[in-house]
Design a protein around this motif. Sequence first.
Motif, PDB file in Angstrom:
ATOM      1  N   ILE A 291     -14.406  27.743  -0.846  1.00 50.23           N
ATOM      2  CA  ILE A 291     -15.722  26.422  -0.517  1.00 50.23           C
ATOM      3  C   ILE A 291     -16.942  26.894  -1.240  1.00 50.23           C
ATOM      4  O   ILE A 291     -17.358  26.019  -2.114  1.00 50.23           O
ATOM      5  N   TYR A 292     -17.713  28.234  -1.446  1.00 48.58           N
ATOM      6  CA  TYR A 292     -18.589  28.603  -2.112  1.00 48.58           C
ATOM      7  C   TYR A 292     -18.486  28.548  -3.824  1.00 48.58           C
ATOM      8  O   TYR A 292     -18.802  28.725  -4.182  1.00 48.58           O
ATOM      9  N   ASP A 293     -17.080  30.052  -3.935  1.00 50.02           N
ATOM     10  CA  ASP A 293     -16.314  30.431  -5.548  1.00 50.02           C
ATOM     11  C   ASP A 293     -15.390  30.100  -5.448  1.00 50.02           C
ATOM     12  O   ASP A 293     -13.994  31.109  -4.964  1.00 50.02           O
ATOM     13  N   ARG A 294     -14.568  29.136  -6.242  1.00 48.86           N
ATOM     14  CA  ARG A 294     -12.891  28.772  -6.537  1.00 48.86           C
ATOM     15  C   ARG A 294     -12.905  30.641  -6.672  1.00 48.86           C
ATOM     16  O   ARG A 294     -11.277  30.616  -6.970  1.00 48.86           O
ATOM     17  N   LYS A 295     -13.321  30.990  -7.806  1.00 47.28           N
ATOM     18  CA  LYS A 295     -13.599  32.003  -8.969  1.00 47.28           C
ATOM     19  C   LYS A 295     -12.899  33.349  -8.070  1.00 47.28           C
ATOM     20  O   LYS A 295     -11.738  33.574  -8.629  1.00 47.28           O
ATOM     21  N   ILE A 296     -13.930  33.169  -7.002  1.00 49.72           N
ATOM     22  CA  ILE A 296     -12.695  34.565  -6.059  1.00 49.72           C
ATOM     23  C   ILE A 296     -11.562  33.918  -5.689  1.00 49.72           C
ATOM     24  O   ILE A 296     -10.740  35.257  -5.543  1.00 49.72           O
ATOM     25  N   THR A 297     -11.177  33.309  -5.301  1.00 52.65           N
ATOM     26  CA  THR A 297      -9.496  32.175  -4.362  1.00 52.65           C
ATOM     27  C   THR A 297      -8.410  32.897  -5.884  1.00 52.65           C
ATOM     28  O   THR A 297      -8.105  33.135  -5.983  1.00 52.65           O
ATOM     29  N   GLU A 298      -9.380  32.430  -6.902  1.00 50.12           N
ATOM     30  CA  GLU A 298      -8.000  32.131  -7.933  1.00 50.12           C
ATOM     31  C   GLU A 298      -8.288  33.518  -8.265  1.00 50.12           C
ATOM     32  O   GLU A 298      -6.814  34.212  -8.346  1.00 50.12           O
ATOM     33  N   GLU A 299      -9.475  34.504  -8.614  1.00 48.78           N
ATOM     34  CA  GLU A 299      -8.644  35.609  -8.714  1.00 48.78           C
ATOM     35  C   GLU A 299      -7.687  37.003  -7.465  1.00 48.78           C
ATOM     36  O   GLU A 299      -6.425  37.324  -7.976  1.00 48.78           O
ATOM     37  N   THR A 300      -8.123  36.624  -6.557  1.00 41.56           N
ATOM     38  CA  THR A 300      -7.464  37.399  -5.283  1.00 41.56           C
ATOM     39  C   THR A 300      -6.041  36.668  -5.257  1.00 41.56           C
ATOM     40  O   THR A 300      -5.450  37.333  -5.513  1.00 41.56           O
ATOM     41  N   ALA A 301      -5.794  34.883  -5.803  1.00 42.12           N
ATOM     42  CA  ALA A 301      -4.215  34.351  -5.176  1.00 42.12           C
ATOM     43  C   ALA A 301      -3.985  35.575  -6.531  1.00 42.12           C
ATOM     44  O   ALA A 301      -2.446  35.716  -6.585  1.00 42.12           O
ATOM     45  N   ALA A 302      -4.072  35.152  -7.858  1.00 46.33           N
ATOM     46  CA  ALA A 302      -3.737  35.843  -8.983  1.00 46.33           C
ATOM     47  C   ALA A 302      -3.175  37.026  -8.320  1.00 46.33           C
ATOM     48  O   ALA A 302      -2.035  37.343  -9.196  1.00 46.33           O
ATOM     49  N   GLU A 303      -3.865  37.956  -7.962  1.00 47.03           N
ATOM     50  CA  GLU A 303      -3.760  39.384  -8.102  1.00 47.03           C
ATOM     51  C   GLU A 303      -2.146  39.619  -6.576  1.00 47.03           C
ATOM     52  O   GLU A 303      -1.379  40.102  -6.727  1.00 47.03           O
ATOM     53  N   ILE A 304      -2.454  39.183  -5.598  1.00 44.08           N
ATOM     54  CA  ILE A 304      -1.574  38.706  -4.446  1.00 44.08           C
ATOM     55  C   ILE A 304       0.237  38.208  -5.048  1.00 44.08           C
ATOM     56  O   ILE A 304       0.905  39.351  -4.929  1.00 44.08           O
ATOM     57  N   GLN A 305       0.035  37.234  -6.354  1.00 47.67           N
ATOM     58  CA  GLN A 305       0.275  36.251  -6.455  1.00 47.67           C
ATOM     59  C   GLN A 305       2.206  37.627  -7.209  1.00 47.67           C
ATOM     60  O   GLN A 305       2.498  38.013  -7.331  1.00 47.67           O
ATOM     61  N   ARG A 306       0.967  37.777  -8.240  1.00 48.87           N
ATOM     62  CA  ARG A 306       1.308  39.142  -9.185  1.00 48.87           C
ATOM     63  C   ARG A 306       1.993  40.414  -9.140  1.00 48.87           C
ATOM     64  O   ARG A 306       2.979  40.554  -9.064  1.00 48.87           O
ATOM     65  N   ALA A 307       1.093  40.856  -7.539  1.00 55.62           N
ATOM     66  CA  ALA A 307       2.099  42.169  -7.047  1.00 55.62           C
ATOM     67  C   ALA A 307       3.405  41.434  -6.044  1.00 55.62           C
ATOM     68  O   ALA A 307       4.537  42.070  -6.558  1.00 55.62           O
ATOM     69  N   ALA A 308       3.297  39.963  -5.615  1.00 60.28           N
ATOM     70  CA  ALA A 308       4.923  39.527  -5.133  1.00 60.28           C
ATOM     71  C   ALA A 308       5.499  40.009  -6.109  1.00 60.28           C
ATOM     72  O   ALA A 308       6.777  40.602  -6.242  1.00 60.28           O
ATOM     73  N   GLU A 309       5.481  39.369  -7.364  1.00 57.50           N
ATOM     74  CA  GLU A 309       6.379  38.687  -8.670  1.00 57.50           C
ATOM     75  C   GLU A 309       6.656  40.400  -8.933  1.00 57.50           C
ATOM     76  O   GLU A 309       8.160  40.831  -8.673  1.00 57.50           O
ATOM     77  N   ARG A 310       5.898  41.713  -9.443  1.00 62.61           N
ATOM     78  CA  ARG A 310       6.250  42.506 -10.201  1.00 62.61           C
ATOM     79  C   ARG A 310       6.951  43.539  -8.718  1.00 62.61           C
ATOM     80  O   ARG A 310       8.274  44.438  -9.464  1.00 62.61           O
ATOM     81  N   TRP A 311       7.103  42.934  -7.630  1.00 62.18           N
ATOM     82  CA  TRP A 311       7.608  43.465  -6.014  1.00 62.18           C
ATOM     83  C   TRP A 311       9.208  42.838  -6.206  1.00 62.18           C
ATOM     84  O   TRP A 311       9.974  43.346  -5.635  1.00 62.18           O
ATOM     85  N   GLY A 312       9.565  42.091  -7.446  1.00 60.90           N
ATOM     86  CA  GLY A 312      10.820  41.261  -7.459  1.00 60.90           C
ATOM     87  C   GLY A 312      10.645  39.904  -6.417  1.00 60.90           C
ATOM     88  O   GLY A 312      11.801  38.818  -6.532  1.00 60.90           O
ATOM     89  N   ALA A 313       9.515  39.706  -5.768  1.00 62.26           N
ATOM     90  CA  ALA A 313       9.824  38.193  -5.493  1.00 62.26           C
ATOM     91  C   ALA A 313      10.084  36.859  -6.412  1.00 62.26           C
ATOM     92  O   ALA A 313       9.022  36.865  -6.868  1.00 62.26           O
ATOM     93  N   ASN A 314      10.533  35.745  -5.334  1.00 66.52           N
ATOM     94  CA  ASN A 314      10.369  34.181  -6.184  1.00 66.52           C
ATOM     95  C   ASN A 314       9.479  33.223  -5.345  1.00 66.52           C
ATOM     96  O   ASN A 314       9.166  32.643  -5.533  1.00 66.52           O
ATOM     97  N   ILE A 315       9.539  33.955  -4.026  1.00 64.39           N
ATOM     98  CA  ILE A 315       8.641  32.639  -3.120  1.00 64.39           C
ATOM     99  C   ILE A 315       7.431  33.551  -2.495  1.00 64.39           C
ATOM    100  O   ILE A 315       7.842  35.095  -1.976  1.00 64.39           O
ATOM    101  N   ILE A 316       6.849  33.447  -2.090  1.00 64.59           N
ATOM    102  CA  ILE A 316       5.794  33.474  -0.777  1.00 64.59           C
ATOM    103  C   ILE A 316       5.317  33.417   0.272  1.00 64.59           C
ATOM    104  O   ILE A 316       5.881  31.679   0.324  1.00 64.59           O
ATOM    105  N   VAL A 317       5.655  33.848   1.651  1.00 63.55           N
ATOM    106  CA  VAL A 317       6.045  32.808   2.545  1.00 63.55           C
ATOM    107  C   VAL A 317       5.053  33.673   3.477  1.00 63.55           C
ATOM    108  O   VAL A 317       4.136  34.646   3.914  1.00 63.55           O
TER     109      VAL A 317
END
Lengths: 230, 279
Positions: B200-226
């Motif tokens: 709500i306050y700063d979408r940049k923080i969320t974008e960075e966090t989401a990217a970190e989480i998604q990259r990590a999941a991808e690096r470990w071989g995931a094609n979907i997050i649950v």
Amino acid sequence: MGEHVKNVKMVKIYIMGKEYEVPEGLTIMKAMEYAGYRFIRGIGCRGGFCGACSTIYRMKNDYRLYTGLACQTTVQDGMYLVQIPFTPAEKPKYNVDELKPTGTTILSIFPEIARCVACNACTKACPQNLQVMDAIQAIKRGDLAKAAELCFDCISCGLCTIRCPAEIIHYHAFQLVRRLYGKYIAKKAKHLEERVKEILQGKYDEELEKLAKMTIDEWKKLYEERDIEK
Amino acid sequence: MYFPGCALKSTAEDYEKTAIAVAEKLGVELLELERWNCCGVVFNVAADAVMHHIAAVRDLIRAQEMGRKLNDNRLVTICSMCYSTLKRVNQIVKDDPEKLRNINEFMDEEEDYEGNIEVIHLLQVFKDLVGYDKIKEKVSRRMEKIKAAPFYGCALLRPKEVSIDDPEDPKIMEELIEALGAEAVKFPYEIKCCSSYNVIYDRKITEETAAEIQRAAERWGANIIVTTCPLCHYNLNTSKRKNGIPTIYFTELMAYAFGLEETLSPETLKIFNKILEEI
């Protein structure tokens, strides 16, 4: 003061802190008039429908703050009361034709709704005995049909609004709910659409013109002789 | 008895629809509370914030009323945030009779809350009441191409007193994913915060966090997050970088595995179809 007043039991009430003796059984509104008040605001239909005469009061040895409509609530001995003829609230402007019938729409116009802590102070204050908090909660989850049903009998007296710790403007929000519900969600009344069409086609023009030319006495006669639906 | 919460009735309708459908398939009937209000999210940590616990206690009273008729004291939540708020408030009033008395006296229009409701999460129902063996039996689709990274976020695991699993090393979703025949991709950011209401306050923080989480999941071989949380779902999907992997609810994965496509939104079906096409 006629002879009959002497036989009536009197009760003591306090209007804005000043003590008055008034006959038992009067409504708060009549008791205030008996005590010498003359209403120019905070009064309307005198029948419990218009919501203009909100009153708050406390009783002796009771911590609770009670609410009621002055025209509907009878005085009791030891009542401390004051009228709240108006609840200050900004009335937001919107065009109902441009809105989507969702909870988000209402929350964007009345964001305070998100602050509801479910304390139920609004419900306790409602002289119509509506489940006011449940209606607010229904808006929060986007169930406008439920919200419209729950707030259908709202008379916009504003007592809920003045009691709300989250500063929600219930009565304006409810008006929006009912507008959205009526326009987008409720089943359309076919007979109404047909009647509007008839009016636009001029079916009643002649009759209206006839009425417009009548005298007051003719109107009265017409009114007295009208058919009354059972 | 089950408490849906506001999100499941508005922004996360797919979550509720699939949750009810998969539970039914497993013989669990989720009976929505006849009357309920917002749980009062987020749980207020101030020691004297009694006012902010009223909403949750009122819901617990509703569960108490309905539970008496059903002879059941279990209240199932699906949304992680509702779970956390209801569970923590329930804990507080059970541990602090003085606070409970204050709340009960304030809510003099309701019956007293007696502290007997048990708040549980749907994942626990599937693990402990249904069992993963029974879940395996209901799977009607080959799932091995789906490499699903369980993302727990905060609300189901912290603080440890209300955690549904080991708060540092949870396995409950991983085991469920495996029972469905998909590959569970455990990854280091599975218990990270999604950035929550920072969106709500700063979408940049969320974008960075989401990217970190998604990259990590991808690096470990995931094609979907649950996920189990409508807010994590919102943050991870709306702040997703281009071609980042999508996030779905665990009940959507189950509905797909059980062949309940009719309960899935076209968008979610597209996600599954895309995964199968790519491989």
